[in-house]
Design an enzyme around this catalytic site. Structure first.
Site, PDB file in Angstrom:
ATOM      1  N   ASP A  33       0.874  -1.158   0.000  1.00  0.00           N
ATOM      2  CA  ASP A  33       0.000   0.000   0.000  1.00  0.00           C
ATOM      3  C   ASP A  33       0.921   1.220   0.000  1.00  0.00           C
ATOM      4  O   ASP A  33       2.102   1.120   0.325  1.00  0.00           O
ATOM      5  CB  ASP A  33      -0.886  -0.032   1.246  1.00  0.00           C
ATOM      6  CG  ASP A  33      -1.770   1.180   1.374  1.00  0.00           C
ATOM      7  OD1 ASP A  33      -2.413   1.558   0.373  1.00  0.00           O
ATOM      8  OD2 ASP A  33      -1.809   1.774   2.470  1.00  0.00           O
ATOM      9  N   ASP A  80      -0.229   5.032   0.933  1.00  0.00           N
ATOM     10  CA  ASP A  80      -0.503   6.059   1.931  1.00  0.00           C
ATOM     11  C   ASP A  80      -0.462   5.501   3.346  1.00  0.00           C
ATOM     12  O   ASP A  80      -1.068   4.470   3.641  1.00  0.00           O
ATOM     13  CB  ASP A  80      -1.874   6.692   1.663  1.00  0.00           C
ATOM     14  CG  ASP A  80      -1.911   7.385   0.309  1.00  0.00           C
ATOM     15  OD1 ASP A  80      -0.985   8.161   0.028  1.00  0.00           O
ATOM     16  OD2 ASP A  80      -2.844   7.124  -0.468  1.00  0.00           O
ATOM     17  N   ASP A 111      -1.363  -0.366   6.179  1.00  0.00           N
ATOM     18  CA  ASP A 111      -1.688   0.248   7.470  1.00  0.00           C
ATOM     19  C   ASP A 111      -3.172   0.213   7.789  1.00  0.00           C
ATOM     20  O   ASP A 111      -3.567   0.531   8.914  1.00  0.00           O
ATOM     21  CB  ASP A 111      -1.288   1.727   7.437  1.00  0.00           C
ATOM     22  CG  ASP A 111      -2.218   2.531   6.529  1.00  0.00           C
ATOM     23  OD1 ASP A 111      -3.026   3.331   7.043  1.00  0.00           O
ATOM     24  OD2 ASP A 111      -2.178   2.325   5.304  1.00  0.00           O
TER      25      ASP A 111
END
Length: 219
Positions: A7, A9, A181
């Site tokens: 991922d 961001d 996250d």
């Protein structure tokens, strides 16, 4: 060749590039500042809660791109990178990417953020393969509409399946890594053999602990 998926961001960078782009537009007075800021913050809150209407958000995020030429957007992105992205850069994230590169792994970023914002950032990591939400382009200009399946939540799984079907090299997801996250990435985290929570939100942290997934920090 093992597939290493990241991922972007709040995983490879220490913030959200999509939300930061909205803040950049407000600061540069390129949008109706007050209303745009409220909407930008509201969508980001919805994302953090796992309640984002991705189609509504993409219409919101892509509309400003339709006002500018390709050259104008490139210049804006250069300014955005200097002012908003470089302060979020994580040396430990660069080192993690390099570790997988040295192992000969296939590197791939999958992000819900649109490809205009993310491709230059991903290229800074030296990663060629990117699956991002996409904006429609006609005659060299963004129309303000999205195209295809947004790579968000279950959409990341669908986009990955589509990508895998086009690859000459076969990849076994039971051996693949995915670093994220966000609670929104649980559908894909549950599809790979090596799910890794990176500076996770509270929901993902609890889930990772319950499932025995590794939890790491790149901050």
């Amino acid at each position: 060749m093992t597939l290493a998926i990241f991922d972007l961001d709040n995983t490879l960078i220490a913030g959200d590039s999509d939300h930061s782009w909205g803040e950049f537009l407000v600061e540069k007075k390129l949008v109706d500042g007050e209303q745009f800021q409220r909407d930008n913050d509201r969508f980001y809150e919805d994302y953090c809660k796992g309640q984002l209407d991705i189609h509504a958000y993409l219409r919101f995020a892509l509309k400003p791109l339709s006002r500018y030429s390709e050259d104008e957007l490139k210049q804006l992105h250069n300014e955005f990178t200097q002012e908003k992205i470089l302060p979020l850069w994580l040396p430990k994230a660069e080192a993690l990417v390099e570790k997988h590169r040295q192992q000969g792994d296939q590197l791939l970023v999958i992000t819900a953020t649109n490809d205009f914002i993310t491709r230059p950032i991903v290229e800074r990591f030296g990663i060629e393969q990117l699956l991002a939400s996409e904006g429609e382009i006609i005659n060299g200009r963004y129309t303000g509409e999205a195209k295809g399946i947004p790579s968000y939540a279950e959409g990341k799984v669908e986009r990955l399946k589509q990508w895998l079907s086009t690859q000459e090299q076969q990849h076994d997801l039971d051996e693949a890594y995915f670093y994220s996250d966000s609670r929104n990435d649980l559908p894909l985290l549950e599809k790979v053999g090596n799910p890794i929570a990176v500076d996770p939100d509270a929901f993902l942290a609890d889930t990772a602990e319950a499932k025995g997934w590794p939890i790491i920090s790149l901050r």
